[in-house]
Design a protein around this motif. Sequence first.
Motif, PDB file in Angstrom:
ATOM      1  N   PRO A 144       0.722  -1.150  -0.153  1.00  0.00           N
ATOM      2  CA  PRO A 144       0.023   0.224  -0.001  1.00  0.00           C
ATOM      3  C   PRO A 144       0.685   1.298   0.131  1.00  0.00           C
ATOM      4  N   ARG A 145       0.267   2.162  -0.704  1.00  0.00           N
ATOM      5  CA  ARG A 145       0.960   3.492  -0.772  1.00  0.00           C
ATOM      6  C   ARG A 145       0.354   4.569  -0.202  1.00  0.00           C
ATOM      7  N   LEU A 146       0.324   4.783   1.139  1.00  0.00           N
ATOM      8  CA  LEU A 146      -0.368   5.765   1.905  1.00  0.00           C
ATOM      9  C   LEU A 146      -0.435   7.303   1.620  1.00  0.00           C
ATOM     10  N   PRO A 147      -1.174   8.071   1.583  1.00  0.00           N
ATOM     11  CA  PRO A 147      -0.742   9.410   1.702  1.00  0.00           C
ATOM     12  C   PRO A 147       0.057   9.738   2.794  1.00  0.00           C
ATOM     13  N   ALA A 148       0.859  10.938   2.972  1.00  0.00           N
ATOM     14  CA  ALA A 148       1.726  11.169   4.039  1.00  0.00           C
ATOM     15  C   ALA A 148       1.258  11.426   5.225  1.00  0.00           C
ATOM     16  N   LEU A 149      -0.147  11.832   5.220  1.00  0.00           N
ATOM     17  CA  LEU A 149      -0.732  12.186   6.712  1.00  0.00           C
ATOM     18  C   LEU A 149      -0.880  10.855   7.300  1.00  0.00           C
ATOM     19  N   LEU A 150      -1.286   9.835   6.631  1.00  0.00           N
ATOM     20  CA  LEU A 150      -1.579   8.554   7.262  1.00  0.00           C
ATOM     21  C   LEU A 150      -0.248   7.428   7.475  1.00  0.00           C
ATOM     22  N   ARG A 151       0.852   7.909   6.761  1.00  0.00           N
ATOM     23  CA  ARG A 151       1.904   6.901   7.021  1.00  0.00           C
ATOM     24  C   ARG A 151       2.336   6.641   8.285  1.00  0.00           C
ATOM     25  N   PRO A 152       2.135   7.342   9.239  1.00  0.00           N
ATOM     26  CA  PRO A 152       2.614   7.035  10.683  1.00  0.00           C
ATOM     27  C   PRO A 152       1.742   5.984  10.978  1.00  0.00           C
ATOM     28  N   LEU A 153       0.576   5.515  10.574  1.00  0.00           N
ATOM     29  CA  LEU A 153      -0.300   4.524  10.842  1.00  0.00           C
ATOM     30  C   LEU A 153      -0.084   3.285  10.262  1.00  0.00           C
ATOM     31  N   GLY A 171      -8.495   1.143   2.892  1.00  0.00           N
ATOM     32  CA  GLY A 171      -8.261   2.608   2.489  1.00  0.00           C
ATOM     33  C   GLY A 171      -8.262   3.449   3.488  1.00  0.00           C
ATOM     34  N   PRO A 172      -8.547   4.995   3.065  1.00  0.00           N
ATOM     35  CA  PRO A 172      -8.064   5.827   4.257  1.00  0.00           C
ATOM     36  C   PRO A 172      -9.233   5.908   5.260  1.00  0.00           C
TER      37      PRO A 172
END
Length: 250
Positions: free
Chosen positions: A44-53, A199-200
């Motif tokens: 998965p390629r997460l958006p930057a704001l969600l990468r810590p999760l 997904g987000p």
Amino acid sequence: MSRSGGRWGAALYDCRITHVRTAPLRRAFHHSTYLWLVDLDRLPRLPALLRPLAGFEARDHLGDPRGTLRGNLDGYLAANGVDLNGGQVLMLTQARCLGHVFNPLTLYWCHDDRGTPVCTVAEVCNTYGERHCYLLRTDDEGRADVGKEFYVSPFFGVEGRYRMAVPLPGEQLKLSMHLDHPNGRLFTATVRGSREPAGPAALLRAALRHPLPTLAVSAHIRLQGIRLYLRGLPVQPRPRHPRQQGVSAP
């Protein structure tokens, strides 16, 4: 992954994990968390704001921490005489979350280039920072029987055999692991979960239901160990084991 893999080509499973110890004393407990099912070639390629999760990193699994998840798994399989010829590998695991990760069990379902199941790898970690991999040749229902080779609980040695049922999950996740000893069944662990496309929104819901998921699992295991120790359960000696077993044949 199938089309139901969601926006990130992955799936989330909201899970209930149950442990039942039957000897030398009986103790049962459960906890809840969520697990990821991902394709090692399409993480998965997460958006930057969600990468810590959610992070999926080679240093958290078998093999060379400077390598890749796929490359390290292929290296382990090659050392055990298995060549997938580029076939798909699906991994069930907890992701690194807010800088922490602990995975008592990670599973890899390995297929050849025609999509035929070849084997399943069970990667087991203990709370001492060690890991061990079992190469499973499962039947059509995902069942396998393998000798115990790795020290996990301080209250069990390395004697006995695991009887596992680890079918590839679909809409439902249903896993079980029994530890059998000549004196009887000592322990059973089960994992039950329901699938949701990743997904987000799904990740945020899971993170709200289970904040700090990997830290919670680690703390829960240690707390249960303290309770067993206080009940007088004797600690078994821990044998020497390489911290990282996964890039060479056992």
